[in-house]
Design a protein around this motif. Structure first.
Motif, PDB file in Angstrom:
ATOM      1  N   ILE A 282      25.757 -33.654  52.590  1.00  0.00           N
ATOM      2  CA  ILE A 282      26.594 -33.246  51.125  1.00  0.00           C
ATOM      3  C   ILE A 282      28.115 -33.738  51.407  1.00  0.00           C
ATOM      4  N   ARG A 283      28.775 -34.429  50.495  1.00  0.00           N
ATOM      5  CA  ARG A 283      29.986 -34.949  50.927  1.00  0.00           C
ATOM      6  C   ARG A 283      31.017 -33.796  50.845  1.00  0.00           C
ATOM      7  N   ALA A 284      31.794 -33.846  51.522  1.00  0.00           N
ATOM      8  CA  ALA A 284      33.036 -32.583  51.570  1.00  0.00           C
ATOM      9  C   ALA A 284      33.515 -32.494  50.423  1.00  0.00           C
ATOM     10  N   SER A 285      33.915 -33.672  49.710  1.00  0.00           N
ATOM     11  CA  SER A 285      34.628 -33.662  48.285  1.00  0.00           C
ATOM     12  C   SER A 285      33.841 -32.830  47.281  1.00  0.00           C
ATOM     13  N   HIS A 286      32.511 -33.058  47.361  1.00  0.00           N
ATOM     14  CA  HIS A 286      31.617 -32.343  46.417  1.00  0.00           C
ATOM     15  C   HIS A 286      31.807 -30.612  46.529  1.00  0.00           C
ATOM     16  N   VAL A 287      31.410 -30.440  47.813  1.00  0.00           N
ATOM     17  CA  VAL A 287      31.739 -28.995  48.340  1.00  0.00           C
ATOM     18  C   VAL A 287      32.929 -28.541  47.559  1.00  0.00           C
ATOM     19  N   PHE A 288      34.025 -29.002  48.198  1.00  0.00           N
ATOM     20  CA  PHE A 288      35.575 -28.813  47.687  1.00  0.00           C
ATOM     21  C   PHE A 288      35.512 -28.709  46.158  1.00  0.00           C
ATOM     22  N   ASN A 289      34.953 -29.696  45.372  1.00  0.00           N
ATOM     23  CA  ASN A 289      35.392 -29.575  43.960  1.00  0.00           C
ATOM     24  C   ASN A 289      34.540 -28.263  43.126  1.00  0.00           C
ATOM     25  N   ASP A 290      33.527 -27.826  44.103  1.00  0.00           N
ATOM     26  CA  ASP A 290      32.910 -26.592  43.579  1.00  0.00           C
ATOM     27  C   ASP A 290      33.272 -25.375  43.956  1.00  0.00           C
ATOM     28  N   SER A 291      34.211 -25.534  45.019  1.00  0.00           N
ATOM     29  CA  SER A 291      34.563 -24.417  45.962  1.00  0.00           C
ATOM     30  C   SER A 291      36.084 -23.903  45.794  1.00  0.00           C
ATOM     31  N   TRP A 292      36.888 -24.810  45.383  1.00  0.00           N
ATOM     32  CA  TRP A 292      38.128 -24.664  45.699  1.00  0.00           C
ATOM     33  C   TRP A 292      38.698 -23.552  44.475  1.00  0.00           C
ATOM     34  N   ARG A 293      38.315 -23.234  43.403  1.00  0.00           N
ATOM     35  CA  ARG A 293      38.683 -22.075  42.579  1.00  0.00           C
ATOM     36  C   ARG A 293      38.263 -20.852  43.250  1.00  0.00           C
ATOM     37  N   PHE A 294      36.945 -20.839  43.792  1.00  0.00           N
ATOM     38  CA  PHE A 294      36.704 -19.699  44.284  1.00  0.00           C
ATOM     39  C   PHE A 294      37.717 -19.086  45.573  1.00  0.00           C
ATOM     40  N   LEU A 295      37.736 -20.295  46.567  1.00  0.00           N
ATOM     41  CA  LEU A 295      38.563 -20.028  47.799  1.00  0.00           C
ATOM     42  C   LEU A 295      40.049 -19.481  47.395  1.00  0.00           C
ATOM     43  N   LEU A 296      40.712 -20.239  46.326  1.00  0.00           N
ATOM     44  CA  LEU A 296      41.669 -19.826  45.765  1.00  0.00           C
ATOM     45  C   LEU A 296      41.924 -18.481  45.327  1.00  0.00           C
ATOM     46  N   ALA A 297      40.973 -17.969  44.497  1.00  0.00           N
ATOM     47  CA  ALA A 297      41.090 -16.471  44.060  1.00  0.00           C
ATOM     48  C   ALA A 297      40.698 -15.682  45.234  1.00  0.00           C
ATOM     49  N   VAL A 298      39.874 -15.851  46.381  1.00  0.00           N
ATOM     50  CA  VAL A 298      39.861 -15.080  47.263  1.00  0.00           C
ATOM     51  C   VAL A 298      41.011 -14.817  48.212  1.00  0.00           C
ATOM     52  N   GLY A 299      41.639 -15.865  48.370  1.00  0.00           N
ATOM     53  CA  GLY A 299      42.856 -16.163  49.139  1.00  0.00           C
ATOM     54  C   GLY A 299      43.900 -15.192  48.645  1.00  0.00           C
ATOM     55  N   LEU A 300      44.209 -15.296  47.396  1.00  0.00           N
ATOM     56  CA  LEU A 300      44.844 -14.444  46.506  1.00  0.00           C
ATOM     57  C   LEU A 300      44.542 -13.023  46.607  1.00  0.00           C
ATOM     58  N   TRP A 301      43.372 -12.663  46.340  1.00  0.00           N
ATOM     59  CA  TRP A 301      43.142 -11.281  46.472  1.00  0.00           C
ATOM     60  C   TRP A 301      43.246 -10.670  47.641  1.00  0.00           C
ATOM     61  N   SER A 302      42.954 -11.288  48.837  1.00  0.00           N
ATOM     62  CA  SER A 302      43.099 -10.774  50.212  1.00  0.00           C
ATOM     63  C   SER A 302      44.490 -10.700  50.696  1.00  0.00           C
ATOM     64  N   GLY A 303      45.223 -11.773  50.165  1.00  0.00           N
ATOM     65  CA  GLY A 303      46.760 -11.827  50.384  1.00  0.00           C
ATOM     66  C   GLY A 303      47.517 -10.667  49.613  1.00  0.00           C
ATOM     67  N   LEU A 304      46.916 -10.364  48.503  1.00  0.00           N
ATOM     68  CA  LEU A 304      47.467  -8.976  47.763  1.00  0.00           C
ATOM     69  C   LEU A 304      47.135  -7.834  48.564  1.00  0.00           C
ATOM     70  N   ILE A 305      45.945  -7.713  49.026  1.00  0.00           N
ATOM     71  CA  ILE A 305      45.860  -6.412  49.884  1.00  0.00           C
ATOM     72  C   ILE A 305      46.380  -6.272  50.841  1.00  0.00           C
ATOM     73  N   VAL A 306      46.527  -7.421  51.969  1.00  0.00           N
ATOM     74  CA  VAL A 306      47.618  -7.306  52.997  1.00  0.00           C
ATOM     75  C   VAL A 306      49.174  -7.162  52.429  1.00  0.00           C
ATOM     76  N   TYR A 307      49.486  -7.545  51.644  1.00  0.00           N
ATOM     77  CA  TYR A 307      50.930  -7.199  51.036  1.00  0.00           C
ATOM     78  C   TYR A 307      50.886  -5.865  50.705  1.00  0.00           C
ATOM     79  N   LEU A 308      50.183  -5.311  49.794  1.00  0.00           N
ATOM     80  CA  LEU A 308      50.068  -3.860  49.521  1.00  0.00           C
ATOM     81  C   LEU A 308      50.150  -2.960  50.626  1.00  0.00           C
ATOM     82  N   PHE A 309      49.047  -3.268  51.640  1.00  0.00           N
ATOM     83  CA  PHE A 309      49.071  -2.457  52.838  1.00  0.00           C
ATOM     84  C   PHE A 309      50.189  -2.692  53.900  1.00  0.00           C
ATOM     85  N   LYS A 310      50.556  -3.816  53.895  1.00  0.00           N
ATOM     86  CA  LYS A 310      51.667  -3.776  55.083  1.00  0.00           C
ATOM     87  C   LYS A 310      53.159  -3.437  54.604  1.00  0.00           C
TER      88      LYS A 310
END
Length: 342
Positions: free
Chosen positions: A7-35
């Motif tokens: 499966i082309r990486a571009s196809h996987v990315f197109n269906d995953s980037w929104r999820f990865l962005l949301a998870v990255g923002l969420w985990s970054g927020l948790i680290v910020y509040l903790f630290k």
């Protein structure tokens, strides 16, 4: 059906980037509040989170296996339709004749034409209901390609073009065109018997084959009309998101211990804590893809990327039958579009 080996990486990315962005923002927020906000209460032991992860993985494995079972059964049914269609073509070629061997070629063409109409009507009926959204380009999850300029059984013309005007009038009055087309086949067999083109034994053999087509149609409709158990699908999604939300909380304690063991201070300790984010994104993405893979094979007739390629299989049947009786308008086999065979 996705036919490219990888499966082309571009196809996987197109269906995953929104999820990865949301998870990255969420985990970054948790680290910020903790630290930086001293919200140390956010850290939880990793053991409960990992226990949930194991349970979710087992559940998604069960869901994926169940979804694949539906897909494989659908492919087996269409394999049987192809085999029986070839047998039907052989019967039409060699059983339709009178006692002197005279062959009614017009009747042979009608039997083949009407069978091709049935195959295409069945494919159309299986694809008219879908939960997938439409996109112009190939998307491996949640979408099907816009086929406005292609005939992939999304319009009635896909089967009506094989029927005579009087047959169309009969079929269009009914809610299940494929069923009525087989009924017309049965009436044709009866008329050929009365006309002396078939004897009783040949009539029974061809009628039994029509019954096999009815059986295959019913199996397809059972899969199409019976949704994947919603409790399995729904809670698989819920459990996946629950684990994704909890994952950064479980990593806080582990990364904080690493900071203490290596005596990291200042900005180095802060940067190390934020290294948690890509690990959370990676692990969450694996579970997300596991859930999406099972979800994409729940309904194998919707016209999505991973579905059974009923349009290509229908064309294969048409090619074989028309070549059997020597017809000229033989279509070309369907080719993949954007790495997908429909």
């Amino acid at each position: 059906m996705y036919v490219r080996r990888n499966i082309r990486a571009s196809h996987v990315f197109n269906d995953s980037w929104r999820f990865l962005l949301a998870v990255g923002l969420w985990s970054g927020l948790i680290v910020y509040l903790f630290k930086f906000q001293n919200a140390e209460f956010l850290a939880v032991p990793f053991l409960p989170v990992s226990t949930i992860g194991i349970a979710v993985a087992l559940y998604l494995g069960f869901k994926s296996n169940s979804s694949y079972g539906r897909w494989w059964e659908a492919r087996q049914i269409w394999g049987a339709i192809i085999n029986d269609s070839r047998s039907w073509g052989n019967m039409v070629c060699h059983l339709v004749h009178d006692e002197s061997g005279r062959v009614d070629h017009g009747a042979q063409r009608d039997l083949v034409r009407r069978h091709i109409a049935w195959v295409n009507a069945l494919a159309y009926q299986l694809r008219i209901t879908t939960r997938l959204k439409v996109k112009q380009e190939t998307r491996i999850f949640d979408y099907r390609r816009d086929m406005e300029h292609h005939d992939f059984h999304q319009r009635k013309e896909s089967y009506l073009r094989y029927l005579e005007s009087e047959e169309i009038e009969i079929v269009e009055k009914c809610t299940n065109p494929a069923t009525q087309i087989l009924r017309l086949q049965g009436a044709e067999i009866r008329d050929l018997t009365l006309d002396g083109q078939l004897d009783t034994y040949r009539e029974v053999a061809m009628t039994d084959m029509i019954s096999r087509f009815y059986d295959s149609q019913g199996k397809c409709e059972r899969i199409d009309k019976t949704p994947f158990p919603r409790q399995i699908a729904f809670f698989g999604t819920v459990f996946t998101w629950l684990f994704v939300v909890l994952l950064p909380f479980g990593f806080l304690d582990a990364f904080q211990k690493e900071v203490g063991q290596h005596n990291l201070v200042g900005w180095i300790a802060d940067d190390y804590m934020f290294a948690l984010v890509p690990f959370v994104m990676l692990i969450s993405w694996v579970f997300y893809i596991m859930e999406k893979v099972s979800d994409s094979t729940e309904d194998p007739f919707e016209g999505g990327v991973h579905d059974v390629p009923v349009s290509a299989l229908s064309t294969t049947i048409e090619i074989d039958l028309k070549q059997m009786i020597g017809m000229d308008d033989v279509p070309e086999p369907l080719k993949p579009i954007g790495d997908v065979l429909y």
